[in-house]
Design an enzyme around this catalytic site. Structure first.
Site, PDB file in Angstrom:
ATOM      1  N   ALA A   1      24.934  67.087  69.984  1.00  0.00           N
ATOM      2  CA  ALA A   1      25.352  65.790  70.536  1.00  0.00           C
ATOM      3  C   ALA A   1      24.488  65.382  71.724  1.00  0.00           C
ATOM      4  O   ALA A   1      24.423  64.211  72.076  1.00  0.00           O
ATOM      5  CB  ALA A   1      26.812  65.864  70.965  1.00  0.00           C
TER       6      ALA A   1
ATOM      7  N   ARG B   1      54.282  64.031  71.105  1.00  0.00           N
ATOM      8  CA  ARG B   1      55.731  63.871  71.337  1.00  0.00           C
ATOM      9  C   ARG B   1      56.297  65.097  72.025  1.00  0.00           C
ATOM     10  O   ARG B   1      57.090  65.004  72.936  1.00  0.00           O
ATOM     11  CB  ARG B   1      56.442  63.700  69.982  1.00  0.00           C
ATOM     12  CG  ARG B   1      56.340  62.309  69.462  1.00  0.00           C
ATOM     13  CD  ARG B   1      57.469  62.035  68.465  1.00  0.00           C
ATOM     14  NE  ARG B   1      56.996  61.031  67.525  1.00  0.00           N
ATOM     15  CZ  ARG B   1      56.655  61.295  66.273  1.00  0.00           C
ATOM     16  NH1 ARG B   1      56.747  62.502  65.797  1.00  0.00           N
ATOM     17  NH2 ARG B   1      56.211  60.334  65.488  1.00  0.00           N
TER      18      ARG B   1
ATOM     19  N   LYS C   1      43.443  56.744  57.228  1.00  0.00           N
ATOM     20  CA  LYS C   1      42.996  55.866  56.134  1.00  0.00           C
ATOM     21  C   LYS C   1      43.958  54.715  55.881  1.00  0.00           C
ATOM     22  O   LYS C   1      43.537  53.609  55.531  1.00  0.00           O
ATOM     23  CB  LYS C   1      42.759  56.658  54.839  1.00  0.00           C
ATOM     24  CG  LYS C   1      43.917  57.582  54.426  1.00  0.00           C
ATOM     25  CD  LYS C   1      43.755  58.971  54.947  1.00  0.00           C
ATOM     26  CE  LYS C   1      45.083  59.708  54.925  1.00  0.00           C
ATOM     27  NZ  LYS C   1      44.998  61.071  54.497  1.00  0.00           N
TER      28      LYS C   1
ATOM     29  N   ILE D   1      33.816  65.798  53.235  1.00  0.00           N
ATOM     30  CA  ILE D   1      32.609  65.264  52.577  1.00  0.00           C
ATOM     31  C   ILE D   1      32.067  64.089  53.395  1.00  0.00           C
ATOM     32  O   ILE D   1      32.796  63.136  53.638  1.00  0.00           O
ATOM     33  CB  ILE D   1      32.938  64.766  51.155  1.00  0.00           C
ATOM     34  CG1 ILE D   1      33.581  65.863  50.317  1.00  0.00           C
ATOM     35  CG2 ILE D   1      31.684  64.222  50.485  1.00  0.00           C
ATOM     36  CD1 ILE D   1      34.068  65.392  48.952  1.00  0.00           C
TER      37      ILE D   1
ATOM     38  N   GLY E   1      49.694  72.105  53.990  1.00  0.00           N
ATOM     39  CA  GLY E   1      49.308  71.031  54.918  1.00  0.00           C
ATOM     40  C   GLY E   1      48.427  69.972  54.292  1.00  0.00           C
ATOM     41  O   GLY E   1      47.771  69.220  55.004  1.00  0.00           O
TER      42      GLY E   1
ATOM     43  N   LYS F   1      41.655  55.153  50.353  1.00  0.00           N
ATOM     44  CA  LYS F   1      40.298  55.696  50.474  1.00  0.00           C
ATOM     45  C   LYS F   1      39.316  54.917  49.589  1.00  0.00           C
ATOM     46  O   LYS F   1      38.183  54.631  49.999  1.00  0.00           O
ATOM     47  CB  LYS F   1      40.314  57.179  50.096  1.00  0.00           C
ATOM     48  CG  LYS F   1      41.136  58.017  51.085  1.00  0.00           C
ATOM     49  CD  LYS F   1      41.458  59.392  50.531  1.00  0.00           C
ATOM     50  CE  LYS F   1      42.250  60.216  51.523  1.00  0.00           C
ATOM     51  NZ  LYS F   1      42.795  61.452  50.929  1.00  0.00           N
TER      52      LYS F   1
ATOM     53  N   GLY G   1      43.244  69.286  54.611  1.00  0.00           N
ATOM     54  CA  GLY G   1      43.373  70.505  55.407  1.00  0.00           C
ATOM     55  C   GLY G   1      42.906  70.301  56.838  1.00  0.00           C
ATOM     56  O   GLY G   1      42.167  69.359  57.149  1.00  0.00           O
TER      57      GLY G   1
HETATM   58  N1  HSE Z   1      47.127  63.865  51.820  1.00  0.00           N
HETATM   59  C1  HSE Z   1      45.726  63.736  51.790  1.00  0.00           C
HETATM   60  C2  HSE Z   1      45.195  64.402  50.527  1.00  0.00           C
HETATM   61  C3  HSE Z   1      45.134  64.376  53.020  1.00  0.00           C
HETATM   62  O1  HSE Z   1      45.935  65.172  49.920  1.00  0.00           O
HETATM   63  O2  HSE Z   1      44.064  64.154  50.134  1.00  0.00           O
HETATM   64  C4  HSE Z   1      43.677  64.117  53.229  1.00  0.00           C
HETATM   65  O3  HSE Z   1      43.404  62.752  53.324  1.00  0.00           O
END
Ligand code: HSE
Length: 453
Positions: A51, A63, A123, A154, A205, A223, A320
């Site tokens: 950077a 929160r 997004k 990516i 996650g 997206k 992730g």
């Molecule tokens: N929920 C989204 C997915 C997370 O499963 O692609 C990443 O944008």
């Protein structure tokens, strides 16, 4: 005397005068925020070397302050008020990784109005309000960076906005939702039922706070709208994306698609057509000769077809904590490198300069043409041949047809791959097919995407 050009070159470039660290305020310290903080700390020397200056998280809005303190430790200012962070004079760049579209819009616009750059992995926010946010950023001379919003790890935004700028893009096709790709892969490979596979994706996650965004295709549509804007120089066309999810997909169709040499994927398509854009997210059969068919688990894959580049393909983790952090930090590095540049010299937010963008019409669903997969339950296997003739007479010519090889007791299932036909034509024909006396149950119809260059 000959002097070796390498040894004759001057000594390595002197390091530029040290710039002060880029001060980052982070809204949200959950899966993505926590990963971003962790990777920034772990790789700080390498990141600073790239950077040209240190990148330091100096403030976090969360929160639960106790939980936040447990993640970021002492030395980082904490607040429960994201707006306070977004407008704080000691913050250079706001990283918004809290999600949602209501308050997040206020935070984004407040940060921009206060002259702060914005990095977001949100997004939904950009699909719904991106054009307004980019315009506000343009007026205030700040950058909005969002590599983490599309196919997380990516660098597809960078590829479209920088690497492929010579091209007139013909189409972009992508598996851009990790959760649904994980679910489809587990169903197909491990025979898991839909609910179990979804629970696993949530535990890892991958899923959105509201997983219906994943399952119903909304997240992929967010997206694809961002990719379409960057590929075609059109304002973000989210409202026009035609979306179908995976709730009603049956494991039986995965086996039948395999028999025909295909795999079923939740596929986003953005394709330039003579009359406008084709823009849709749907479960679709992809030939298993295509690399994209082999993008499995939570991985994402995107194929871009440009007139000069031909087909290029991008593959990587689609969800992730640290894969998203990788993109968020790359955006922070870009922001750190902006010091002293004029806004007009920077990479435009949607790849095309604002004055050169044109709103392209999106083709209505009825006008979209593609090949189809049909699975038709029959009373008798011998009905397949006459039904094939009937279909052809209606203008939907079977290109490949077979009786499904399934365990005993499944009943005769006739499988067909057709040539291309418009949705309007197929809708009318399916209605008639469903009422045909040879047909014994609900007909399944899915798009087939050969992805030829
Ligand atoms: N929920 C989204 C997915 C997370 O499963 O692609 C990443 O944008």
């Amino acid at each position: 005397m000959y002097r070796d050009p390498v040894s004759a070159s001057p000594s390595p470039a002197a390091a530029p005068a040290a710039q002060r660290p880029l001060r980052v305020g982070m809204i949200g310290i959950g899966t993505v925020g926590g990963g971003t903080f962790r990777v920034l700390a772990r790789n700080q020397a390498e990141i600073a070397a790239r950077a040209g200056r240190a990148i330091e998280v100096t403030m976090v809005a969360a929160r639960d302050l106790e939980r936040a303190a447990g993640i970021v430790g002492a030395g980082v200012q904490l607040t429960r008020d994201p707006l306070q962070l977004a407008t704080h004079p000691d913050i250079d760049v706001v990283v918004e990784v809290a999600g949602g579209t209501g308050p997040a819009l206020d935070w984004a616009l407040a940060a921009i109005a206060h002259g702060k750059h914005l990095v977001t992995a949100n997004k939904a926010l950009l699909a719904l309000h991106g054009d307004a946010i980019f315009e506000a950023a343009r007026q205030h001379g700040v950058a909005v960076a969002y590599e983490g919003a599309v196919a997380v790890s990516i660098p597809i935004v960078k590829a479209l906005r920088e690497g492929l700028t010579a091209n007139r893009i013909a189409w972009v096709a992508g598996i851009v939702n990790g959760t649904t790709n994980f679910i489809l892969s587990r169903m197909r490979d491990d025979g898991l039922d839909f609910g179990t596979a979804l629970a696993q994706a949530q535990a890892l996650g991958y899923a959105e706070a509201d997983p219906s965004f994943d399952i119903d295709g909304t997240d992929a549509a967010h997206k694809m709208a961002l990719l379409a804007a960057n590929a075609f120089g059109t304002p973000v066309p989210f409202d026009a994306v035609q979306v179908e999810g995976i709730r009603t997909l049956q494991v039986l169709d995965m086996a039948c698609a395999a028999q025909l040499g295909h795999r079923i994927k939740l596929l986003g398509i953005a394709r330039r057509q003579p009359d406008g854009l084709e823009l849709r997210v749907q479960p679709a059969l992809v030939p298993d000769t295509q690399l994209l068919a082999h993008v499995d688990g939570s991985m994402n894959g995107i194929v871009v077809c440009g007139d000069a580049s031909g087909v290029t393909m991008y593959y990587g983790a689609g969800a992730g904590s640290e894969p998203t952090a990788s993109a968020v930090i790359a955006d922070l590095v870009d922001v750190a490198r902006l010091a002293g540049t004029q806004a007009a010299q920077r990479v435009p937010h949607r790849g095309f300069h604002a004055h050169a963008m044109r709103a392209l019409p999106v083709l209505p669903r009825a006008a979209v043409s593609s090949a189809r997969y049909l699975r038709v339950p029959l009373h008798r296997a011998s009905d397949a041949e006459p039904l094939g003739r009937w279909l052809a007479a209606q203008g939907l010519v079977p290109r490949k047809a077979a009786l499904a090889q399934l365990p005993e007791g499944t009943g005769a299932q006739w499988l067909v791959l057709t040539g291309p036909a418009t949705q309007a034509h197929v809708d009318g024909l399916l209605d008639q097919l469903q009422r045909h006396p040879a047909v014994a149950g609900a007909v399944t119809a899915l798009h087939v995407e050969p992805l030829d260059a």
